[in-house]
Scaffold this active site. Structure first.
Site, PDB file in Angstrom:
ATOM      1  N   ASN A 182       0.802  -1.218   0.000  1.00  0.00           N
ATOM      2  CA  ASN A 182       0.000   0.000   0.000  1.00  0.00           C
ATOM      3  C   ASN A 182       0.835   1.268   0.000  1.00  0.00           C
ATOM      4  OD1 ASN A 182       0.434  -1.417   2.592  1.00  0.00           O
ATOM      5  ND2 ASN A 182      -0.257   0.491   3.485  1.00  0.00           N
ATOM      6  N   GLN A 208      -4.607  -3.920  -2.357  1.00  0.00           N
ATOM      7  CA  GLN A 208      -4.121  -2.797  -3.169  1.00  0.00           C
ATOM      8  C   GLN A 208      -3.970  -3.156  -4.640  1.00  0.00           C
ATOM      9  OE1 GLN A 208      -3.774   0.298  -2.421  1.00  0.00           O
ATOM     10  NE2 GLN A 208      -3.945   0.249  -0.188  1.00  0.00           N
ATOM     11  N   SER A 240     -10.805  -5.541  -0.592  1.00  0.00           N
ATOM     12  CA  SER A 240     -11.725  -4.567  -0.019  1.00  0.00           C
ATOM     13  C   SER A 240     -12.291  -3.685  -1.125  1.00  0.00           C
ATOM     14  CB  SER A 240     -10.975  -3.706   1.005  1.00  0.00           C
ATOM     15  OG  SER A 240     -11.880  -2.836   1.626  1.00  0.00           O
ATOM     16  N   ALA A 241     -13.617  -3.471  -1.103  1.00  0.00           N
ATOM     17  CA  ALA A 241     -14.283  -2.771  -2.206  1.00  0.00           C
ATOM     18  C   ALA A 241     -13.863  -1.310  -2.363  1.00  0.00           C
ATOM     19  CB  ALA A 241     -15.800  -2.835  -2.008  1.00  0.00           C
ATOM     20  N   HIS A 242     -13.599  -0.634  -1.251  1.00  0.00           N
ATOM     21  CA  HIS A 242     -13.384   0.813  -1.352  1.00  0.00           C
ATOM     22  C   HIS A 242     -12.038   1.194  -1.969  1.00  0.00           C
ATOM     23  CE1 HIS A 242     -10.576   1.860   2.026  1.00  0.00           C
ATOM     24  NE2 HIS A 242     -10.905   0.651   2.394  1.00  0.00           N
ATOM     25  N   THR A 249     -26.422 -10.294   9.156  1.00  0.00           N
ATOM     26  CA  THR A 249     -27.360 -10.074   8.059  1.00  0.00           C
ATOM     27  C   THR A 249     -26.643  -9.496   6.844  1.00  0.00           C
ATOM     28  OG1 THR A 249     -29.118  -9.710   9.643  1.00  0.00           O
ATOM     29  CG2 THR A 249     -29.484  -8.851   7.418  1.00  0.00           C
ATOM     30  N   CYS A 296       3.418  10.294  11.478  1.00  0.00           N
ATOM     31  CA  CYS A 296       3.516  11.549  12.226  1.00  0.00           C
ATOM     32  C   CYS A 296       2.183  12.288  12.274  1.00  0.00           C
ATOM     33  CB  CYS A 296       4.556  12.451  11.576  1.00  0.00           C
ATOM     34  SG  CYS A 296       5.516  13.365  12.761  1.00  0.00           S
TER      35      CYS A 296
END
Lengths: 202, 386
Positions: free
Chosen positions: B154, B182, B202-204, B240, B328
């Site tokens: 990433n 990624q 991951s979809a996003h 669900t 940081c």
């Protein structure tokens, strides 16, 4: 707090000093310093240099350089505006809390690592006094007692860390006897020791 | 002139694709519980299975299971949890291997496992962030239960030799997991080709909604649920069904598969345009990561004598959104652990900036960055200790 975080990560004053830092030392400027102080380390991500001109025991002028994050830049800039014109004694006692307050606050996690301006200023004043062959009348007054039983001050701990005489908490206890009586100071000492090791990259 | 908004933080998250948004809006009326036997439940179930198929096609998962989760962090945790359970139950293989540059959802999970007594080895990486196969081989043995290696990093974008690692691990009888979060939508990801047993996504990260991800399983591999309490996902993950998010994910998967060949080239061109431009305009820069095996949209650069958070915030003031490898700005004050693990000097690890491109970025935006960035670096360096 949440509101201003949404506007920007730091307060408006911090933003202003970050965008328009005061009294930085321009490469072209010839600045004849009477005292120079340097603190910080790359390990911590902040390193700082302060140069002072002294006249009639007052900070006549000041320049600084820093490698660091936004709060390091802003806090050093703020320190410079607070320190110029101050009598040496007052400048020596300028605290991180005063700088932070003048900045309108800093995020908690930024306070210890990035507010180094006061320490660099103190180092510059130490340097000035040493160069002019004068005693430093304030060195012990500015010290904060960490271990009350054995009267161990933060300045003493700083010296021992800096000189690498104490490289572990055990060695520090052996030399100073801190924490051997009531033991109340142990967590605070561990925190200070950790910060100083980070600061001096030892 | 109005300030532009230039989003170059697509490895953090992406904008939802307009078609995904449309599909999700449409799905909002599809509120039936997919586990219900009645018509509305069945309607939702059909849509969910279509999404499952879209993901299966996207990652070439063959006849394995596609388990919907809340995201890649849950998917990763599920894998480590199930192997931990096997070890607890007395499995002969008791050791887990991963690498030093994994995502925190793996690094922190194995750190915790180590703390409570499990045997975990972290395979080191070379100075481009890539696993050296001989070092991986040296760590392998017939006591290894699981090897987990991310596909694309990433932060620096380095692509791992997952196929080769999987071959080695399988030779030693270990199962293989890869966090492909990624890589999806940027390079081709095929579970069959990589020959991995578990894969997270991951979809996003590819224009889908947040809060939905997948753990894909090769048929017949060990499994145990991380979330108990229901028969959903064939008993693999209770809760669900999140109809809207799952439909968004399915739509994003179809788009990603369709657009991948062009998108891959386009992202790389933008990234290279920025890299070359930075190297031409700014002296003394270090490009991090592996330049040969690299995610197409990721460019990680260190600017010695200029600190990461300061660069990030000066760019932010110009409307350019990037991220810094050091934490940081985000809570801890540590430099980038990914760069430190790659043997990068600590000062460089404090001054790294990640530019990550996505489908909405343009060449004009790169030009704007190349105009704004050099004076920022110059200014910070002038302020820095000489």
């Amino acid at each position: 707090m949440n509101n201003f975080m949404a506007q920007w990560v730091y307060s408006p004053v911090v933003k202003d000093h970050f965008m328009n830092p005061r009294n930085t030392w321009n490469e072209e400027e010839h600045f004849e310093a009477d005292g120079v102080g340097e603190v910080g380390s790359l390990a911590c991500g902040d390193q700082m240099q302060v140069l002072i001109k002294v006249k009639d025991d007052k900070i006549e002028d000041l320049r600084w350089l820093t490698y660091g994050c936004a709060s390091a830049i802003a806090s050093t800039s703020m320190m410079s505006t607070l320190a110029i014109g101050l009598p040496l004694e007052e400048a020596y006692f300028l605290s991180p809390e005063q700088i932070t307050e003048a900045l309108g606050g800093l995020p908690e996690h930024k306070f210890h690592c990035s507010v180094l301006g006061d320490k660099a200023l103190r180092a510059a004043i130490d340097d000035y006094l040493k160069k002019s062959g004068r005693e430093n009348p304030w060195q012990n007054q500015v010290a904060k007692v960490i271990c009350e039983c054995k009267q161990v001050t933060d300045i003493r701990v700083e010296e021992l860390v800096k000189s690498k005489e104490a490289t572990t908490l055990e060695e520090l206890a052996e030399i100073t006897g801190y924490g051997t009586v009531c033991g109340k100071c142990k967590p605070q000492m561990a925190l200070l020791f950790d910060q100083l090791q980070h600061l001096y990259n030892v | 002139m109005e300030q532009p908004t230039i989003y170059l933080d697509n490895n953090a998250t992406t904008a939802v694709h307009e078609d995904v948004l449309a599909a999700m809006n449409e799905a909002a009326s599809l509120y039936g519980n997919a586990s219900s036997m009645h018509a509305m439940g069945r309607e939702a179930a059909v849509a969910i299975e279509e999404s499952r198929q879209a993901v299966r096609d996207l990652i070439d998962a063959q006849d394995g299971a596609i388990v919907f989760t809340s995201g890649a962090s849950e998917a990763n945790n599920t894998v480590f949890n199930l192997f931990r359970e096997r070890i607890d139950l007395g499995a002969k293989r008791k050791r887990i291997i991963t690498t030093t540059i994994e995502h925190p959802s793996i690094i922190e999970t194995v750190t915790h496992l180590k703390e409570i007594g499990y045997a975990v080895d972290l395979c080191p990486v070379d100075n481009t962030g890539r696993v050296v196969l001989s070092q991986m081989e040296a760590l392998l043995g017939d006591d290894v239960a699981l090897v987990s290696v991310m596909l694309g990093n990433n932060e620096i974008g380095t692509i791992q030799p997952v196929k080769e690692i999987a071959a080695l691990a399988h030779r030693h009888g270990a199962y293989v997991h890869s966090d492909a979060t990624q890589a999806i939508g940027k390079i081709e990801v095929s579970m069959k080709e990589l020959d991995v047993d578990y894969l997270s996504l991951s979809a996003h990260k590819f224009y889908g909604p947040k809060g939905i991800g997948v753990l894909a399983l090769r048929k017949g591999v060990p499994f145990s649920p991380f979330v108990h309490g229901g028969h959903q996902e064939d008993g693999r993950r209770a809760g669900t069904y999140n109809n809207t998010a799952i439909i968004g994910l399915g739509t994003a998967a179809r788009i990603a598969q369709r657009e991948l060949p062009d998108e891959n080239k386009r992202l790389w061109a933008l990234r290279e345009m920025l890299r070359v431009g930075i190297e031409e305009r700014i002296p003394n820069v270090v490009v991090n990561g592996n330049q040969e095996h690299c995610l197409p949209g990721t460019l990680d650069v260190s600017f010695p004598r200029a600190e990461g958070e300061s660069i990030l915030l000066y760019l932010d003031l110009e409307g350019i959104m990037v991220s810094t490898g050091s934490a940081c700005a985000s809570g801890s004050l540590e430099p980038s652990y990914v760069l430190l693990a790659s043997g990068v000097d600590i000062e460089l690890a404090h001054g790294s900036i990640r530019f990550s491109f996505g489908r909405y970025n343009t060449e004009d935006e790169v030009r704007y960055v190349l105009e704004k960035l050099p004076p920022i670096i110059k200014r910070l360096r002038e302020m820095s200790i000489r």
